[in-house]
Design a protein around this motif. Structure first.
Motif, PDB file in Angstrom:
ATOM      1  N   GLU A  57      39.500  61.685  41.534  1.00 43.18           N
ATOM      2  CA  GLU A  57      40.020  61.521  40.299  1.00 43.18           C
ATOM      3  C   GLU A  57      41.190  60.619  40.091  1.00 43.18           C
ATOM      4  N   ALA A  58      41.318  59.856  39.187  1.00 42.20           N
ATOM      5  CA  ALA A  58      42.417  59.014  39.228  1.00 42.20           C
ATOM      6  C   ALA A  58      42.621  58.457  37.770  1.00 42.20           C
ATOM      7  N   THR A  59      43.646  57.973  37.412  1.00 40.49           N
ATOM      8  CA  THR A  59      44.114  57.426  36.225  1.00 40.49           C
ATOM      9  C   THR A  59      44.514  56.025  36.144  1.00 40.49           C
ATOM     10  N   LEU A  60      44.263  55.262  35.188  1.00 37.18           N
ATOM     11  CA  LEU A  60      44.594  53.900  35.152  1.00 37.18           C
ATOM     12  C   LEU A  60      46.147  53.569  34.901  1.00 37.18           C
ATOM     13  N   LEU A  61      46.701  52.889  35.573  1.00 38.02           N
ATOM     14  CA  LEU A  61      48.170  52.264  35.464  1.00 38.02           C
ATOM     15  C   LEU A  61      47.890  51.023  34.741  1.00 38.02           C
ATOM     16  N   THR A  62      47.077  49.930  34.857  1.00 39.24           N
ATOM     17  CA  THR A  62      47.082  48.844  34.215  1.00 39.24           C
ATOM     18  C   THR A  62      46.989  49.103  32.869  1.00 39.24           C
ATOM     19  N   PRO A  63      47.568  48.558  31.710  1.00 35.47           N
ATOM     20  CA  PRO A  63      47.335  48.706  30.595  1.00 35.47           C
ATOM     21  C   PRO A  63      45.912  48.185  30.103  1.00 35.47           C
ATOM     22  N   PRO A  64      45.250  48.832  29.070  1.00 37.49           N
ATOM     23  CA  PRO A  64      43.760  48.786  28.927  1.00 37.49           C
ATOM     24  C   PRO A  64      43.699  47.166  28.404  1.00 37.49           C
ATOM     25  N   SER A  65      44.725  46.443  27.429  1.00 34.55           N
ATOM     26  CA  SER A  65      44.518  45.198  27.045  1.00 34.55           C
ATOM     27  C   SER A  65      44.468  44.168  28.532  1.00 34.55           C
ATOM     28  N   THR A  66      45.599  44.640  28.991  1.00 35.92           N
ATOM     29  CA  THR A  66      45.619  43.625  30.486  1.00 35.92           C
ATOM     30  C   THR A  66      44.568  43.933  31.354  1.00 35.92           C
ATOM     31  N   LEU A  67      43.677  45.037  31.381  1.00 29.60           N
ATOM     32  CA  LEU A  67      42.409  45.262  32.144  1.00 29.60           C
ATOM     33  C   LEU A  67      41.457  44.514  31.684  1.00 29.60           C
ATOM     34  N   ARG A  68      41.343  44.607  30.356  1.00 29.13           N
ATOM     35  CA  ARG A  68      40.355  43.626  29.795  1.00 29.13           C
ATOM     36  C   ARG A  68      40.677  42.036  30.012  1.00 29.13           C
ATOM     37  N   THR A  69      41.816  41.853  30.243  1.00 27.16           N
ATOM     38  CA  THR A  69      42.354  40.171  30.572  1.00 27.16           C
ATOM     39  C   THR A  69      41.843  40.029  31.813  1.00 27.16           C
ATOM     40  N   LEU A  70      41.850  40.910  32.710  1.00 26.80           N
ATOM     41  CA  LEU A  70      41.421  40.926  34.211  1.00 26.80           C
ATOM     42  C   LEU A  70      39.893  40.604  34.199  1.00 26.80           C
ATOM     43  N   ASN A  71      39.150  41.575  33.456  1.00 29.15           N
ATOM     44  CA  ASN A  71      37.749  41.442  33.215  1.00 29.15           C
ATOM     45  C   ASN A  71      37.267  40.134  32.784  1.00 29.15           C
ATOM     46  N   ALA A  72      38.072  39.438  32.019  1.00 26.39           N
ATOM     47  CA  ALA A  72      37.847  38.100  31.479  1.00 26.39           C
ATOM     48  C   ALA A  72      38.106  37.002  32.387  1.00 26.39           C
ATOM     49  N   GLY A  73      38.789  37.146  33.695  1.00 20.03           N
ATOM     50  CA  GLY A  73      38.906  36.228  34.460  1.00 20.03           C
ATOM     51  C   GLY A  73      40.290  35.997  34.992  1.00 20.03           C
ATOM     52  N   TYR A  74      41.225  36.610  34.330  1.00 22.09           N
ATOM     53  CA  TYR A  74      42.856  36.521  34.948  1.00 22.09           C
ATOM     54  C   TYR A  74      42.912  36.951  36.371  1.00 22.09           C
ATOM     55  N   ARG A  75      43.458  36.443  37.154  1.00 24.78           N
ATOM     56  CA  ARG A  75      43.395  36.673  38.611  1.00 24.78           C
ATOM     57  C   ARG A  75      44.928  36.887  38.910  1.00 24.78           C
ATOM     58  N   PRO A  76      45.654  38.068  39.233  1.00 23.97           N
ATOM     59  CA  PRO A  76      46.811  37.981  39.574  1.00 23.97           C
ATOM     60  C   PRO A  76      47.286  37.800  41.010  1.00 23.97           C
ATOM     61  N   VAL A  77      48.348  37.239  41.267  1.00 27.08           N
ATOM     62  CA  VAL A  77      48.891  36.753  42.646  1.00 27.08           C
ATOM     63  C   VAL A  77      49.110  38.165  43.588  1.00 27.08           C
ATOM     64  N   LEU A  78      48.549  38.357  44.382  1.00 22.28           N
ATOM     65  CA  LEU A  78      48.499  39.556  45.247  1.00 22.28           C
ATOM     66  C   LEU A  78      49.544  39.427  46.630  1.00 22.28           C
ATOM     67  N   HIS A  79      50.088  40.405  46.858  1.00 23.63           N
ATOM     68  CA  HIS A  79      50.874  40.449  48.220  1.00 23.63           C
ATOM     69  C   HIS A  79      49.852  40.162  49.340  1.00 23.63           C
ATOM     70  N   THR A  80      50.477  39.423  50.376  1.00 22.49           N
ATOM     71  CA  THR A  80      49.741  38.913  51.635  1.00 22.49           C
ATOM     72  C   THR A  80      49.075  40.165  52.279  1.00 22.49           C
ATOM     73  N   SER A  81      49.676  41.418  52.080  1.00 24.08           N
ATOM     74  CA  SER A  81      49.107  42.474  52.666  1.00 24.08           C
ATOM     75  C   SER A  81      47.616  43.099  52.080  1.00 24.08           C
ATOM     76  N   ALA A  82      47.463  42.585  50.865  1.00 18.39           N
ATOM     77  CA  ALA A  82      46.334  42.878  50.058  1.00 18.39           C
ATOM     78  C   ALA A  82      45.133  41.863  50.438  1.00 18.39           C
ATOM     79  N   GLN A  83      45.519  40.797  51.472  1.00 22.01           N
ATOM     80  CA  GLN A  83      44.443  39.905  51.586  1.00 22.01           C
ATOM     81  C   GLN A  83      43.274  40.625  52.822  1.00 22.01           C
ATOM     82  N   PRO A  84      42.212  40.255  52.693  1.00 21.18           N
ATOM     83  CA  PRO A  84      41.017  40.906  53.611  1.00 21.18           C
ATOM     84  C   PRO A  84      41.330  40.499  55.168  1.00 21.18           C
TER      85      PRO A  84
END
Length: 205
Positions: free
Chosen positions: A178-205
């Protein structure tokens, strides 16, 4: 002692020695004489995410009666807290964000002021962080989205949930139930539309 100027995915401002990849601001929310935060946590609806280095300029943190320098682990953290790219020091990113925001939210010729108005409503609930219900399964959330379970924040990355901390991310054993969304919905739709945020190196595979 570290200053209280590091922003968590929930938008809280804490003191930690970990600086992070980005700076930013919400207007003037500190006392330069003591370098401490005022009771308010924003003075402007324009919550910005800025680069830490810009044209060789240097600022002493919290030393001026100017915007309050805040810091973020990475851009996903800033977006989850309700910030967006600065149009002054990150113009290319801000233009990409705006284009994806228009596409994802099905609007045209939007101004950054309009985006700030929407985000200010989505990120706050009576002065506290507004949490949002998940409308899709966790494994369908876009890269860079952030969720919350209990007191723990997670980054969605390649179908996995990475546990957030001021120092970086660590892999969760499994996706939270069970979880809730932190990212604002309009920003989530922005991510769905292709915007990719810069991630910390610890998030890299």
């Amino acid at each position: 002692m570290p200053l209280q100027n590091r922003v968590t995915p929930t938008g809280e401002i804490i003191a930690t020695p970990h600086r992070g990849m980005f700076t930013g601001n919400r207007g003037i929310i500190h006392d330069p004489a003591t370098k401490t935060l005022l009771r308010k946590r924003w003075s402007s609806p324009a919550w910005l995410t800025c680069t830490c280095e810009f044209r060789g300029r240097r600022r002493e943190v919290m030393a001026q009666q100017s915007w309050t320098e805040l810091f973020f682990l990475d851009e996903a953290t800033a977006l989850a807290a309700g910030h967006r790219p600065c149009f002054y020091c990150r113009r290319d990113d801000a233009n990409r964000f705006r284009a994806a925001w228009e596409k994802g939210n099905r609007v045209h010729d939007v101004r950054m002021h309009d985006i700030d108005t929407v985000l200010h409503h989505e990120r706050l609930d009576h002065g506290k962080k507004r949490l949002h219900a998940l409308l899709v399964p966790l494994d369908q959330l876009p890269e860079g989205a952030m969720i919350q379970q209990g007191e723990t924040s997670f980054l969605v990355r390649q179908g996995r949930a990475l546990m957030w901390s001021p120092a970086g991310y660590s892999a969760a054993e499994q996706l939270p139930g069970e979880a809730t969304l932190l990212t604002p919905p309009s920003t989530l739709r922005t991510l769905n539309a292709g915007y990719r945020p810069v991630l910390h190196t610890s998030a890299q595979p």
